[in-house]
Scaffold this active site. Structure first.
Site, PDB file in Angstrom:
ATOM      1  N   ASP A 129       3.048 -24.850  16.450  1.00 16.76           N
ATOM      2  CA  ASP A 129       4.404 -25.393  16.365  1.00 16.76           C
ATOM      3  C   ASP A 129       5.160 -24.634  15.277  1.00 16.76           C
ATOM      4  OD1 ASP A 129       6.667 -26.994  16.217  1.00 16.76           O
ATOM      5  OD2 ASP A 129       5.550 -28.882  16.155  1.00 16.76           O
ATOM      6  N   HIS A 160       9.887 -27.891  27.099  1.00 15.82           N
ATOM      7  CA  HIS A 160      10.507 -28.010  25.773  1.00 15.82           C
ATOM      8  C   HIS A 160      11.064 -26.664  25.297  1.00 15.82           C
ATOM      9  CE1 HIS A 160      11.019 -29.691  21.715  1.00 15.82           C
ATOM     10  NE2 HIS A 160      10.353 -28.652  21.226  1.00 15.82           N
TER      11      HIS A 160
HETATM   12  C1  HEM Z   1       7.321 -34.090  17.569  1.00 16.22           C
HETATM   13  C2  HEM Z   1       8.300 -33.407  18.154  1.00 16.22           C
HETATM   14  C3  HEM Z   1       8.196 -31.955  18.565  1.00 16.22           C
HETATM   15  C4  HEM Z   1       7.112 -31.234  18.940  1.00 16.22           C
HETATM   16  C5  HEM Z   1       5.673 -31.724  19.050  1.00 16.22           C
HETATM   17  C6  HEM Z   1       7.562 -29.887  19.209  1.00 16.22           C
HETATM   18  C7  HEM Z   1       6.738 -28.844  19.625  1.00 16.22           C
HETATM   19  C8  HEM Z   1       7.193 -27.562  19.899  1.00 16.22           C
HETATM   20  C9  HEM Z   1       6.359 -26.499  20.381  1.00 16.22           C
HETATM   21  C10 HEM Z   1       4.858 -26.610  20.652  1.00 16.22           C
HETATM   22  C11 HEM Z   1       7.130 -25.405  20.525  1.00 16.22           C
HETATM   23  C12 HEM Z   1       6.710 -24.024  21.035  1.00 16.22           C
HETATM   24  C13 HEM Z   1       6.244 -23.102  19.927  1.00 16.22           C
HETATM   25  C14 HEM Z   1       7.281 -22.812  18.899  1.00 16.22           C
HETATM   26  O1  HEM Z   1       8.119 -21.923  19.052  1.00 16.22           O
HETATM   27  O2  HEM Z   1       7.267 -23.517  17.896  1.00 16.22           O
HETATM   28  C15 HEM Z   1       8.453 -25.786  20.119  1.00 16.22           C
HETATM   29  C16 HEM Z   1       9.530 -24.934  20.123  1.00 16.22           C
HETATM   30  C17 HEM Z   1      10.807 -25.283  19.713  1.00 16.22           C
HETATM   31  N1  HEM Z   1      11.228 -26.547  19.367  1.00 16.22           N
HETATM   32 FE1  HEM Z   1      10.100 -28.198  19.259  1.00 16.22          FE
HETATM   33  N2  HEM Z   1       8.902 -29.827  19.000  1.00 16.22           N
HETATM   34  C18 HEM Z   1       9.335 -31.070  18.599  1.00 16.22           C
HETATM   35  C19 HEM Z   1      10.631 -31.449  18.287  1.00 16.22           C
HETATM   36  C20 HEM Z   1      11.707 -30.591  18.272  1.00 16.22           C
HETATM   37  C21 HEM Z   1      13.035 -30.975  17.886  1.00 16.22           C
HETATM   38  C22 HEM Z   1      13.462 -32.385  17.441  1.00 16.22           C
HETATM   39  C23 HEM Z   1      13.807 -29.868  17.972  1.00 16.22           C
HETATM   40  C24 HEM Z   1      15.267 -29.695  17.679  1.00 16.22           C
HETATM   41  C25 HEM Z   1      16.148 -30.592  18.052  1.00 16.22           C
HETATM   42  C26 HEM Z   1      12.941 -28.780  18.402  1.00 16.22           C
HETATM   43  C27 HEM Z   1      13.367 -27.482  18.598  1.00 16.22           C
HETATM   44  C28 HEM Z   1      12.558 -26.446  19.007  1.00 16.22           C
HETATM   45  C29 HEM Z   1      13.008 -25.088  19.131  1.00 16.22           C
HETATM   46  C30 HEM Z   1      14.390 -24.553  18.802  1.00 16.22           C
HETATM   47  C31 HEM Z   1      11.904 -24.351  19.577  1.00 16.22           C
HETATM   48  C32 HEM Z   1      11.862 -22.862  19.863  1.00 16.22           C
HETATM   49  C33 HEM Z   1      12.297 -22.573  21.261  1.00 16.22           C
HETATM   50  C34 HEM Z   1      12.339 -21.083  21.505  1.00 16.22           C
HETATM   51  O3  HEM Z   1      13.397 -20.494  21.206  1.00 16.22           O
HETATM   52  O4  HEM Z   1      11.335 -20.522  21.956  1.00 16.22           O
HETATM   53  N3  HEM Z   1      11.679 -29.259  18.587  1.00 16.22           N
HETATM   54  N4  HEM Z   1       8.465 -27.105  19.757  1.00 16.22           N
END
Ligand code: HEM
Ligand code: HEM
Lengths: 418, 418
Positions: free
Chosen positions: B234, B324
């Site tokens: 993450d 996501h």
């Molecule tokens: C417990 C809640 C969440 C979990 C478990 C989670 C998990 C992840 C995972 C596994 C990824 C893919 C790997 C990475 O690039 O980090 C990701 C990407 C991302 N997440 Fe989350 N996330 C959560 C909440 C959020 C929230 C609240 C936001 C913003 C409102 C967010 C924004 C993003 C963004 C911007 C990416 C990158 C997307 C990209 O450009 O590839 N995430 N998240």
């Protein structure tokens, strides 16, 4: 079997080996340097590898493993690591003797895997199992488990009597099964605790859970005494792990629990706000030791034996009669019981509106061969009189019988339950 | 100013120097090896010293210090350490502009000391201040503080709009003043947070506190992406700290907050029990990445850019439209906002009788120059549609304006409040 000297570097999980070839000899250095071994390692650590190298070279991270099998359970004589969760579970009503044994087999199997840095059998996040970071898993039995398993409990296995200082809360007391999950990494602890809870789920309901912390690896000198949230060095007078003296204090000698011990868990609230008002003199007088270096008030350094005879110019004992150390040791009663304390600090943010700066204290854990003849007289004396009581309040209490360790192929508690 | 390269080894407190002579050159090795620097250190670590030596030789423990003063506040671009506590405080009614400034001077002074490994001014446990362990202290302002200080708030400084997925609890939301206290050691964090709370006590009441964890120093390869409690990597798509790109995403360019940023804190409950029921396929489809190695489903490894055009044999995109990652990136809306995520895992034992195995989740923290044009559209898209929502629920929400860093002699926020 589980003395500090037995710590071995992490065996990397099969997955790691498949992904990145074999583990180089440099592994020992960094792995071992990462934890608090109370002895010289002899060899310098390997250099940290760069981010560039990382994709082609599996770095020796993950931390050491502590052997799970042995004469004694791990997590008692082994150095207390950075993070721990204690879980107390109650057996479901429909679980009989067979159910108890089945559950213990499951738990033992997964505990052995996890402490080796391998995933639990039904691990849905095996990625969180590959850093054992000195993980130990220790099981203890309450009276409820012994009777369900239709085996006699040791006669001392019962709740402690009520003490005047107690303000026990039901939510922190008792339990049929205790699991102490401890490692140098909080994510490792969290995941391992969860895997064990899953194993136990069909057989038990959670009763309480307490999480605590000591220092992260590398932050203080290996072997240093813990500082508690009052700032005190707490653990100085403990018997030394690995010594014959330790064995005498801690391990049960005869009967089915031989090689096991007893575990007392007390959740003790510490009034940090009140402590703030006390000056150094009052603080040091309360324990009989100096907060800064842990030396007894009679002089010397942390390792100097206290001189309880020493009196000040006006004839009062330098280590006061009501001081925690003097009372705990039983100096004025001509007694001297000993226990092995292995506590964790706890702290969480204040409940909204509580006016407190934090909810804080100590998950007090002590191991001793017999709680009635060792722990109880100490606690009775401290209950009667102990200056430290002004700032400490027991809010939880439990006693468990810790079965001896098991050999490969056996399950935890097998020798006492079969 | 506070990039990873600026980390210096701990300056030992005066007390240590007095007690044990000067600090040898070997210090750098062990100190630096203890933390997660994402780059090669070049030099091998010094050997761990033995318990025998310890009384005559002050070992280089305590961990590195991160410079407190600088163009930007520390704790944003610096590597996220093992342990953090976020505190939100509300100004007392009688505190006026002068009071706010007085409080910030006090806080700044003690934050600077503590991050150097020196006791706070009114430190009653100076012994707990001597291991900075990469301590950073970051302050943020809510709208309430700006108006009390009689200065205009940035126009984006307001609670986020309500989202359909939200189940916000008052106890985790809002706040006039935010303090992010983070270090590689939980006792260091606990003590520093307490000292700051004491400074702020006359001016504020605590509103909420959230404690979270990442990995202990040395447990995973420095620079590794965090694993969250679902087991996922993450943080992969984060802009790289120290890069120009990072600066563009995070730092405010103009106006009084230039050099500062905005901080969004969301407490997000993660349904670990529900997640357990999902198989690998469902899990990976939910994010568009592979749980084991973090590679995008289109192939490669964690560092491979995702191919959103790639379709499977039956014509569906390999990285699904509701995943996501795809939703967060705005692929199908022809948008691409970016934020810098710096979250912590949280977990505590289940409330008695809850039937849950644990209360767990993520203290989601993101930094971005403008929450309205960067964070908000991402959150809106995820609110609309995101497979991960099946297992995640926001239960707290807050936005703070992070003033730029300050120079020695200045106080945090001086440039925006004077
Ligand atoms: C417990 C809640 C969440 C979990 C478990 C989670 C998990 C992840 C995972 C596994 C990824 C893919 C790997 C990475 O690039 O980090 C990701 C990407 C991302 N997440 Fe989350 N996330 C959560 C909440 C959020 C929230 C609240 C936001 C913003 C409102 C967010 C924004 C993003 C963004 C911007 C990416 C990158 C997307 C990209 O450009 O590839 N995430 N998240
Ligand atoms: C939060 C509660 C407590 C605090 C803060 C505390 C603190 C201390 C401190 C600072 C010392 C002196 C240094 C050392 O030898 O460790 C000490 C010693 C000791 N304490 Fe405690 N203690 C607490 C609770 C207890 C309890 C509940 C027991 C057992 C009933 C206990 C038994 C002992 C014993 C046996 C010693 C060693 C005395 C000696 O032989 O020198 N303590 N404690």
């Amino acid at each position: 079997m589980t003395s500090p000297a037995d710590r071995t570097p992490a065996r990397p999980g099969r997955r790691h080996l498949l992904r990145a070839g074999t583990l180089g000899a440099g592994a020992l250095g960094v792995g071992a340097a990462g934890v608090g071994l109370g002895r010289s390692l002899g060899a310098p650590s390997a250099p940290a590898d760069s981010a560039e190298e990382a994709s082609t070279h599996w770095a020796p991270y993950g931390g050491p493993t502590v052997p799970f099998h042995g004469v004694h359970q791990a997590g008692i004589e082994t150095p207390a690591p950075a993070s721990a969760t204690l879980l107390a579970l109650d057996l479901r009503e429909d679980v009989d003797r067979d159910g108890v044994l089945r559950m213990l087999r499951l738990l033992t199997d997964d505990a052995a895997r996890l402490t080796r840095g391998e995933p639990a059998l039904a691990d849905t996040e095996p990625e969180l199992s590959s850093e054992p970071a000195s993980l130990t898993i220790t099981a203890g039995f309450g009276p409820g488990l012994m009777s369900r398993a239709e085996r006699p409990a040791p006669d001392w296995l019962a709740p402690l009597p009520a003490f005047g200082i107690d303000e026990l809360e039901e939510q922190w007391s008792g339990g049929d099964l205790l699991l102490q999950v401890a490692a140098d990494d909080p994510l490792t602890v969290s995941h391992a605790a969860r895997m064990l809870l899953k194993d136990a789920r069909a057989f038990t309901t959670p009763r309480w859970g307490q999480t605590g912390f000591r220092r992260s690896p590398g932050v203080v000198r290996p072997g240093s005494t813990l500082r508690n949230l009052f700032g005190q060095l707490d653990g100085t007078a403990n018997p030394a792990p690995g010594s014959e003296h330790f064995a005498k204090v801690v391990w049960i000698e005869d009967g089915p629990f031989a090689g096991g011990t007893s575990m007392v868990v007390r959740r003790i609230r510490m009034d940090l706000d009140g402590w703030d008002e006390a000056d150094r003199g009052a603080r040091d007088a309360a324990t009989g030791t100096r907060q800064d270096d842990g030396a007894p008030l009679s002089g010397g350094d942390e390792s100097t034996p206290p001189d309880f005879e020493k009196v000040s110019a006006n004839g009062f004992p330098v280590i006061g009669e009501f001081s925690h150390m003097r009372r705990a040791r039983g100096v004025d009663d001509g007694e001297h019981q000993e226990i092995y304390r292995r506590p964790y600090n706890y702290e969480h943010a204040p409940a909204p509106g509580s006016g407190l700066l934090s909810e804080a204290g100590q998950v007090f854990v002590s191991f001793q061969a017999d709680p009635l003849t060792q722990f109880l007289p100490i606690q009775r004396r401290l209950d009667e009189l102990d200056l430290l009581n002004q700032w400490t309040t027991p809010i939880g209490s439990a006693v468990f019988a810790i079965p001896p360790g098991c050999a490969e192929g056996e399950f935890l508690g097998q020798s006492v339950l079969e």
